[in-house]
Design a protein around this motif. Structure first.
Motif, PDB file in Angstrom:
ATOM      1  N   SER A 108       1.070  -1.181   0.327  1.00 34.40           N
ATOM      2  CA  SER A 108      -0.115   0.019   0.112  1.00 34.40           C
ATOM      3  C   SER A 108       0.441   1.683   0.033  1.00 34.40           C
ATOM      4  O   SER A 108       2.032   1.120   0.967  1.00 34.40           O
ATOM      5  CB  SER A 108      -0.841  -0.014   1.119  1.00 34.40           C
ATOM      6  N   SER A 109       0.307   2.316  -0.376  1.00 35.29           N
ATOM      7  CA  SER A 109       1.277   3.664  -0.650  1.00 35.29           C
ATOM      8  C   SER A 109       0.443   4.708   0.470  1.00 35.29           C
ATOM      9  O   SER A 109       1.071   6.095   0.888  1.00 35.29           O
ATOM     10  CB  SER A 109       1.036   4.336  -1.943  1.00 35.29           C
ATOM     11  N   THR A 110      -0.587   3.880   0.970  1.00 35.72           N
ATOM     12  CA  THR A 110      -1.507   4.477   2.347  1.00 35.72           C
ATOM     13  C   THR A 110      -1.134   3.847   3.383  1.00 35.72           C
ATOM     14  O   THR A 110      -1.027   2.353   3.191  1.00 35.72           O
ATOM     15  CB  THR A 110      -2.590   5.188   1.181  1.00 35.72           C
ATOM     16  N   TYR A 111      -2.159   4.282   4.149  1.00 35.28           N
ATOM     17  CA  TYR A 111      -2.140   3.454   5.460  1.00 35.28           C
ATOM     18  C   TYR A 111      -3.140   2.355   5.732  1.00 35.28           C
ATOM     19  O   TYR A 111      -3.730   2.046   5.057  1.00 35.28           O
ATOM     20  CB  TYR A 111      -2.330   4.839   6.827  1.00 35.28           C
ATOM     21  N   THR A 112      -2.260   1.049   6.076  1.00 39.79           N
ATOM     22  CA  THR A 112      -3.593  -0.257   5.469  1.00 39.79           C
ATOM     23  C   THR A 112      -3.314  -0.781   7.235  1.00 39.79           C
ATOM     24  O   THR A 112      -3.909  -1.357   6.889  1.00 39.79           O
ATOM     25  CB  THR A 112      -1.741  -1.032   5.023  1.00 39.79           C
ATOM     26  N   ASP A 113      -2.485   0.751   8.574  1.00 40.45           N
ATOM     27  CA  ASP A 113      -2.778  -0.422   9.637  1.00 40.45           C
ATOM     28  C   ASP A 113      -2.099  -1.784  10.106  1.00 40.45           C
ATOM     29  O   ASP A 113      -2.885  -2.894   9.720  1.00 40.45           O
ATOM     30  CB  ASP A 113      -4.527  -0.736  10.080  1.00 40.45           C
ATOM     31  N   ALA A 114      -1.170  -1.553  10.232  1.00 42.55           N
ATOM     32  CA  ALA A 114       0.053  -3.185  10.147  1.00 42.55           C
ATOM     33  C   ALA A 114      -0.100  -3.578  11.439  1.00 42.55           C
ATOM     34  O   ALA A 114      -0.212  -4.980  11.598  1.00 42.55           O
ATOM     35  CB  ALA A 114       0.681  -3.124   9.173  1.00 42.55           C
ATOM     36  N   ALA A 115      -0.806  -2.706  12.321  1.00 49.15           N
ATOM     37  CA  ALA A 115      -0.944  -2.956  13.744  1.00 49.15           C
ATOM     38  C   ALA A 115      -1.134  -3.697  13.887  1.00 49.15           C
ATOM     39  O   ALA A 115      -1.954  -5.044  14.817  1.00 49.15           O
ATOM     40  CB  ALA A 115      -0.597  -2.099  15.153  1.00 49.15           C
ATOM     41  N   SER A 116      -2.982  -3.751  13.217  1.00 48.70           N
ATOM     42  CA  SER A 116      -3.983  -4.673  13.168  1.00 48.70           C
ATOM     43  C   SER A 116      -4.120  -6.131  12.719  1.00 48.70           C
ATOM     44  O   SER A 116      -4.592  -7.040  12.580  1.00 48.70           O
ATOM     45  CB  SER A 116      -5.268  -4.253  13.093  1.00 48.70           C
ATOM     46  N   LEU A 117      -3.442  -5.622  11.306  1.00 49.16           N
ATOM     47  CA  LEU A 117      -3.015  -7.389  10.285  1.00 49.16           C
ATOM     48  C   LEU A 117      -2.022  -7.915  10.809  1.00 49.16           C
ATOM     49  O   LEU A 117      -2.725  -9.576  10.794  1.00 49.16           O
ATOM     50  CB  LEU A 117      -2.798  -6.338   8.899  1.00 49.16           C
ATOM     51  N   ALA A 118      -1.177  -7.893  11.280  1.00 47.43           N
ATOM     52  CA  ALA A 118       0.343  -8.191  11.483  1.00 47.43           C
ATOM     53  C   ALA A 118      -0.274  -9.812  12.306  1.00 47.43           C
ATOM     54  O   ALA A 118       0.946 -10.337  12.586  1.00 47.43           O
ATOM     55  CB  ALA A 118       1.496  -7.453  12.351  1.00 47.43           C
ATOM     56  N   PRO A 119      -0.676  -9.713  13.652  1.00 46.07           N
ATOM     57  CA  PRO A 119      -1.318 -10.826  14.568  1.00 46.07           C
ATOM     58  C   PRO A 119      -1.885 -11.420  13.707  1.00 46.07           C
ATOM     59  O   PRO A 119      -1.882 -13.108  14.314  1.00 46.07           O
ATOM     60  CB  PRO A 119      -2.898 -10.148  15.770  1.00 46.07           C
ATOM     61  N   LEU A 120      -2.435 -11.402  12.500  1.00 45.44           N
ATOM     62  CA  LEU A 120      -3.464 -13.007  12.045  1.00 45.44           C
ATOM     63  C   LEU A 120      -1.357 -13.737  11.632  1.00 45.44           C
ATOM     64  O   LEU A 120      -1.905 -14.687  11.759  1.00 45.44           O
ATOM     65  CB  LEU A 120      -3.464 -12.392  10.549  1.00 45.44           C
ATOM     66  N   SER A 121      -0.663 -13.250  11.586  1.00 47.77           N
ATOM     67  CA  SER A 121       0.482 -14.046  11.282  1.00 47.77           C
ATOM     68  C   SER A 121       1.158 -14.664  12.430  1.00 47.77           C
ATOM     69  O   SER A 121       1.717 -15.340  12.694  1.00 47.77           O
ATOM     70  CB  SER A 121       2.012 -13.362  10.172  1.00 47.77           C
ATOM     71  N   LYS A 122       1.196 -13.425  13.757  1.00 46.20           N
ATOM     72  CA  LYS A 122       2.260 -13.633  15.007  1.00 46.20           C
ATOM     73  C   LYS A 122       1.979 -14.499  15.452  1.00 46.20           C
ATOM     74  O   LYS A 122       2.125 -15.668  15.795  1.00 46.20           O
ATOM     75  CB  LYS A 122       2.044 -12.356  15.219  1.00 46.20           C
ATOM     76  N   PHE A 123       0.235 -14.960  15.976  1.00 42.73           N
ATOM     77  CA  PHE A 123      -0.423 -16.102  16.450  1.00 42.73           C
ATOM     78  C   PHE A 123      -0.599 -17.133  15.808  1.00 42.73           C
ATOM     79  O   PHE A 123      -1.123 -18.191  16.497  1.00 42.73           O
ATOM     80  CB  PHE A 123      -1.948 -15.474  16.789  1.00 42.73           C
ATOM     81  N   SER A 124      -0.178 -17.284  14.156  1.00 41.81           N
ATOM     82  CA  SER A 124      -0.476 -18.700  13.641  1.00 41.81           C
ATOM     83  C   SER A 124       0.585 -18.930  13.692  1.00 41.81           C
ATOM     84  O   SER A 124       0.800 -19.994  12.401  1.00 41.81           O
ATOM     85  CB  SER A 124      -1.423 -18.412  12.816  1.00 41.81           C
ATOM     86  N   GLY A 125       1.749 -18.762  13.847  1.00 34.60           N
ATOM     87  CA  GLY A 125       3.490 -19.503  13.240  1.00 34.60           C
ATOM     88  C   GLY A 125       3.225 -18.874  12.112  1.00 34.60           C
ATOM     89  O   GLY A 125       4.306 -19.119  10.707  1.00 34.60           O
ATOM     90  N   GLY A 126       2.985 -17.600  11.333  1.00 38.94           N
ATOM     91  CA  GLY A 126       3.513 -16.989   9.959  1.00 38.94           C
ATOM     92  C   GLY A 126       5.141 -16.273   9.779  1.00 38.94           C
ATOM     93  O   GLY A 126       5.167 -16.456  11.010  1.00 38.94           O
ATOM     94  N   GLN A 127       4.534 -15.363   9.063  1.00 38.14           N
ATOM     95  CA  GLN A 127       5.376 -14.226   8.469  1.00 38.14           C
ATOM     96  C   GLN A 127       5.098 -12.950   8.194  1.00 38.14           C
ATOM     97  O   GLN A 127       3.693 -12.875   7.009  1.00 38.14           O
ATOM     98  CB  GLN A 127       6.836 -15.120   7.532  1.00 38.14           C
ATOM     99  N   LEU A 128       5.189 -11.468   8.516  1.00 41.26           N
ATOM    100  CA  LEU A 128       5.001 -10.555   7.939  1.00 41.26           C
ATOM    101  C   LEU A 128       5.705  -9.743   6.472  1.00 41.26           C
ATOM    102  O   LEU A 128       6.862  -9.961   6.975  1.00 41.26           O
ATOM    103  CB  LEU A 128       4.502  -9.775   9.034  1.00 41.26           C
ATOM    104  N   TYR A 129       5.183  -9.407   5.832  1.00 37.67           N
ATOM    105  CA  TYR A 129       5.876  -9.117   4.567  1.00 37.67           C
ATOM    106  C   TYR A 129       5.548  -7.441   4.032  1.00 37.67           C
ATOM    107  O   TYR A 129       4.426  -7.692   4.545  1.00 37.67           O
ATOM    108  CB  TYR A 129       5.842 -10.404   3.113  1.00 37.67           C
TER     109      TYR A 129
END
Length: 1002
Positions: A590-611
């Motif tokens: 995204s070139s604008t705000y995506t709220d990565a702080a809210s989306l990142a737990p999707l990977s953190k608590f499932s053993g995935g990775q954020l790119y």
């Protein structure tokens, strides 16, 4: 700009040390020599950790001080000093173990009995680079060249510890006179560096066989202005550094031969293979004997685990067969167990319970108390993989399943993300793990969810659109997740036409929440991996988010709220996914705000990775996305993963870090554990006083291979229990400690704000310096900053972290970008965090002719890549090192920055970009040309070698002196003053702060 640029002083190519602006006037120095390597630590032996004894004093000599030639710096800053070679260490071996479950136990019950234990990496002996430029001759005989005997004084027989030569009485042998340093700006008394701690040979130790001059890797950066107390002798009858030492001296970025024993190092008498430092490393390779001593030392104690580290991650496989895995109640049999009754019984090194040896596993002991069949028992010699029996399987092993959830809104199509993602997935279909069992599914979405019938035998895929995302249903569920081998033609056809199908997309809305819920329902029956591609802020359906970033909040105490999820939708879903063995890898564009702080737990608590790809365009970022996605799909992955960490009674786990869900005090669940996943754990005393001589730690990962075999990967290490503060401080692995402290500071940042996190980092350095001054240093230290050799880089690394984008203040970094940096650090192994914390800056201005070419075997040069490409000189992270005629390449683990001075030579521009001038050119659009000459070829080789050493693609950012993006490059020059409040100090000034704090009370 008002900066005055100067090039690096010539002749300092063997290594580098951090630039110290406080160093002024005259300085003299000499190379440092260490004692011969010691014998490896064997935790199975009972050892005595009594009071140390001190050997005979060594003659001392030195060279007269000579005028240092350096480059004057602006703002009252002084000179940079050439580096000295690090001392030679002997590192004990680190074995590893195995684990299993008693018959009849279920998955969680069987796995609930795993443990931890194994020693740290062997250490390469450091090299001697000879005296630096302008250094006078050394005087006095070299140290440790006499004949070793077995007639040294017995324990408690010499003069008391720390009674060596008084300060400033003369330098230690093989070392030039102390470096006298003028007072830094606006600071207290100067911080002189005294003699280093003695690493001479222990008493009663025979000289190692085949010992020759150690192979060097260059010198580590050593901060000036730190005082080291007088030499401290090892206790009599004890191997010096009996705890494992870090594989690389901190700050030494010469990574060739990482973790391998140096030539001449004594090998273990028993065939025990050390735990490779890529798998597990301890922050302190010794344990304080009491809770009180551990608290007073202020040393963070824990480990960083990289269980499936690659690329050379093949381990011996053991199958215990029908007899079952040999284990006790808390651990699996490993190299550190004690054999008794001529091999009929064994005592667990974690719980202390004695166990009968199964008749099928019995073997007589040799005269040395070691099993005679140890050479045929990998589980008794090092890290191992065990074939798990049926008790560890609650259902048949799942096939690898991949469901791609791809945003096809207007932003995703316009940026080119959809085209790059679809083409990359199609190219990697043959490389997906698990063939011919692999399952494949694909869902696209904008404001509605699109499903695709991929049934084998169809001439073309069928698209089904479900517009009602509030009451979403799954059409033909049996045909949406298919066997890839059976439906390969249909899948190929879908991926080829997918960009064209959505080419005219005009819908800006996305319904990420309903899309991942639909994918979850497809994967519930078997588990697998979900890959989510999101190009904008989710605006429709469950999980819809609103734009909440306020530029006025950035850099203030309120920014903390932006770094935490706005609600728990994605976290709750991630935990539910984890229970069903589904992991999520999230790709954000995204070139604008995506709220990565809210989306990142999707990977953190499932053993995935954020790119994270801010402002993604296919032209600029397509290569990075294609590389990262390829690596994500094809790297070694363990499915249905469960991680156990256990330690010897008397210690307990206090905290965990990494992308996983904590199911219990020592149990982490990660539906996929891949080759890049790293976990960290803090340990603390559970008993007031330890009654054992060693502490073992065992990490065991139960997982399913892509071929469908249930395996248990076991890493074990052991460290000694010590009573001396000096032994404890000498045992620090600074790189692991900084990794652990950084992850702890991330939690502080999310709970109480960035300012509190930076204060935490500064407090760590001050508390350790105060503890060493009080308990581990010398009473004659005066006002000088005292730190042991193992911790001399601690202030530098803590200051670097405070200025890192994950923690730095100011309003020039958005909350999305900061969240991405923080989640990357939370999942980062030690090998990457070293450069992430203190980046490497290479000078291309005076690149030697050998740089960019494969280094000769055993030359000890700084290398990278598969072909061991020799890298250019490394310089300090200060603007004073830049040169207006030069070119500098910076590696920060995440990306590469090429900084070009205004007067850079036209020959270099022609070699790199195919043009003799870049005046009037937007450097952000510059692309490297194919090499046509020797210089271009060598620079190209360097870039490729650096990229080969990183799991993610290192995008090259070209900057020119005075260009708009130059400010972010200067963020990395951490030894200079930063522009945010709380970071307006140089390295010399920060040293003064730590020195003053170390002299006061808590």
């Amino acid at each position: 700009m008002n900066h005055q640029f100067h090039s690096q002083p010539p002749g300092n190519q063997g290594g580098f040390r951090p630039f110290n602006p406080a160093q002024q006037g005259q300085a003299s120095f000499g190379p440092r020599s260490g004692g011969p390597p010691g014998q490896p630590f064997n935790p199975a032996q009972q050892r005595s950790f009594g009071p140390p004894s001190q050997g005979q004093p060594q003659p001392q000599g030195g060279a007269p001080a000579q005028q240092m030639q350096g480059t004057p710096s602006s703002g009252g800053q002084g000179f940079a000093m050439p580096a000295r070679g690090p001392p030679s260490f002997a590192a004990p071996g680190q074995p590893q173990g195995s684990f299993g479950a008693p018959p009849g136990t279920g998955l969680n019950q069987a796995f609930g009995r795993m443990t931890v234990g194994q020693p740290a990496p062997p250490v390469n002996a450091a090299s001697h680079h000879g005296p630096p430029m302008n250094q006078g001759p050394l005087m006095g005989p070299p140290m440790n060249q006499g004949q070793l005997t077995n007639q040294g004084p017995s324990m408690n027989q010499g003069p008391p510890m720390n009674q060596g030569p008084p300060m400033n009485q003369g330098p230690p042998m093989n070392q030039g006179p102390p470096m006298n340093q003028g007072p830094p700006m606006n600071q207290g008394p100067p911080m002189n560096q005294g003699p280093p701690m003695n690493h001479g040979p222990p008493m009663n130790q025979s000289p190692p066989m085949h010992q020759g001059p150690p192979m060097g890797r260059g010198s580590p950066p050593t901060p000036m202005g730190m005082h080291q107390g007088p030499p401290m002798e090892q206790p009599a009858g004890r191997v010096p550094s009996s705890y494992p030492q870090p594989a690389l001296p901190s700050g030494d970025f010469h990574q060739s031969g990482f973790g391998q024993p140096a030539p001449g190092m004594m090998q273990p008498t028993a065939p025990i293979t050390p735990c490779d430092p890529r798998f597990m490393r301890m922050s302190v390779n010794a344990v304080a004997h009491s809770q009180e001593h551990a608290t007073k030392s202020a040393l963070p104690f824990g480990l960083v685990l990289h269980p499936l580290a690659g690329p050379e991650n093949e381990l011996p496989v053991v199958n215990f067969g029908a007899s079952g895995v040999v284990r006790s109640c808390r651990s699996y049999i490993n190299p550190y167990v004690v054999w008794t009754d001529n091999g009929r019984r064994w005592r667990c090194n974690l719980c202390g319970i004695a166990n009968d040896v199964p008749s099928s596993y019995f073997c007589h002991l040799g005269p040395d108390g070691v099993r005679q069949d140890i050479a045929e028992r990998p589980e008794l010699r090092g890290s191992v993989e065990i074939v798990a029996p049926s008790e560890y399987t609650v259902r048949p092993p799942i096939p690898p399943a991949f469901v791609f959830v791809i945003d096809v809104s207007a932003q995703a199509v316009a940026s080119g993300m959809l085209d790059v993602a679809a083409n990359t997935i199609r190219e990697q279909l043959d490389n997906l793990p698990g063939d011919p069992r692999t399952r494949f599914g694909l869902i696209t979405y904008d404001s509605s969810v699109h499903f695709y019938n991929l049934k084998a035998g169809l001439k073309a895929p069928q698209m089904m659109v479900v517009p009602d995302v509030e009451e979403l249903f799954i059409p033909i569920p049996d045909e949406l997740l298919v066997n890839l081998s059976d439906s390969r033609d249909v899948v190929d056809s879908l991926l080829e036409m997918l960009p064209r199908m959505h080419q005219g997309a005009r819908n800006p809305d996305t319904c990420l929440g309903p899309a991942i819920r639909a994918a979850f329902r497809l994967l519930t029956a078997m588990g697998g991996k979900m890959l989510v591609f999101q190009s904008s802020l989710p605006t429709t359906g469950q999980g819809a988010l609103k734009h909440r970033e306020d530029p006025r909040m950035l850099g203030s105490d309120k920014e903390q709220s932006l770094l935490n999820p706005v609600d728990t939708f994605y976290r709750k879903n991630a935990i539910e996914f984890c229970r069903q063995q589904i992991s999520v890898d999230t790709f954000l564009f995204s070139s604008t705000y995506t709220d990565a702080a809210s989306l990142a737990p999707l990977s953190k608590f499932s053993g995935g990775q954020l790119y994270y790809y801010p402002g993604f365009t296919a032209a600029a970022d397509g290569a990075k996305l294609a590389h990262d996605l390829t690596h994500c799909l094809t790297r070694e992955t363990g499915w249905e993963g469960i991680l156990k960490i256990r330690c010897t009674k008397g210690m307990r786990l206090a905290n965990h870090y990494g992308n996983a869900f904590l199911r219990g005090p020592d149990l982490l669940a990660a539906p996929s554990i891949h080759a890049d996943a790293a976990f960290a754990a803090e340990l603390e005393h559970s008993d007031t006083l330890l009654t054992v001589s060693t502490i073992s730690i065992q990490a065991a990962v139960l997982y399913t291979t892509s071929s469908g075999e249930r395996r248990i990967r076991v890493h074990t290490t052991a460290v000694p229990v010590v009573k001396s503060y000096a032994d404890l401080f000498r045992a620090v692995d600074i790189d692991v400690m900084c990794n652990l402290v950084a992850k702890n500071a991330l939690e502080v940042a999310l709970k109480t704000g960035l300012h509190s996190a930076r204060s935490k980092l500064e407090a760590v350095a001050a508390n350790i310096a105060r503890a060493y001054r009080t308990y581990g240093g010398t009473l004659s230290g005066g006002y000088q900053l005292q730190l042991p050799e193992s911790l001399q880089l601690l202030p530098l690394y803590m200051m670097s972290l405070m200025k890192n984008p994950a923690f730095r203040g100011g309003n020039d970094i958005g909350s999305d970008e900061r969240s991405a940096w923080q989640y990357a650090l939370n999942n980062m192994p030690v090998g990457l965090s070293r450069t992430f914390i203190y980046p490497r800056l290479f000078s291309l201005l005076e690149m030697p002719v050998e740089a960019g070419l494969p280094a000769p075997e055993g030359c000890g040069a700084l290398t990278a890549g598969v072909d061991k490409i020799q890298l250019p000189p490394v310089v300090n992270l200060s603007v004073e090192r830049l040169n207006t005629e030069g070119a500098f390449l910076l590696d920060d683990t995440v990306s590469l920055h090429l900084w070009l001075g205004r007067s850079v030579s036209s020959r270099l521009l022609q070699s790199l970009f195919g043009t003799e001038s870049i005046d009037g050119v937007d450097v952000r659009e510059l692309q490297l040309a194919e090499p046509t000459d020797d210089l271009g070829t060598r620079v190209h080789n360097i870039l490729e070698a650096l990229r080969q050493d990183r799991p993610g693609f290192l995008k090259l950012h070209v900057l020119r002196e005075g260009s708009p993006g130059e400010g972010r490059f200067f963020w990395k020059l951490v030894e200079d003053r930063a522009s945010f409040n709380g970071g307006t100090y140089s390295y010399a000034e920060f040293l003064g702060q730590i020195n003053r704090a170390s002299q006061g009370g808590k």
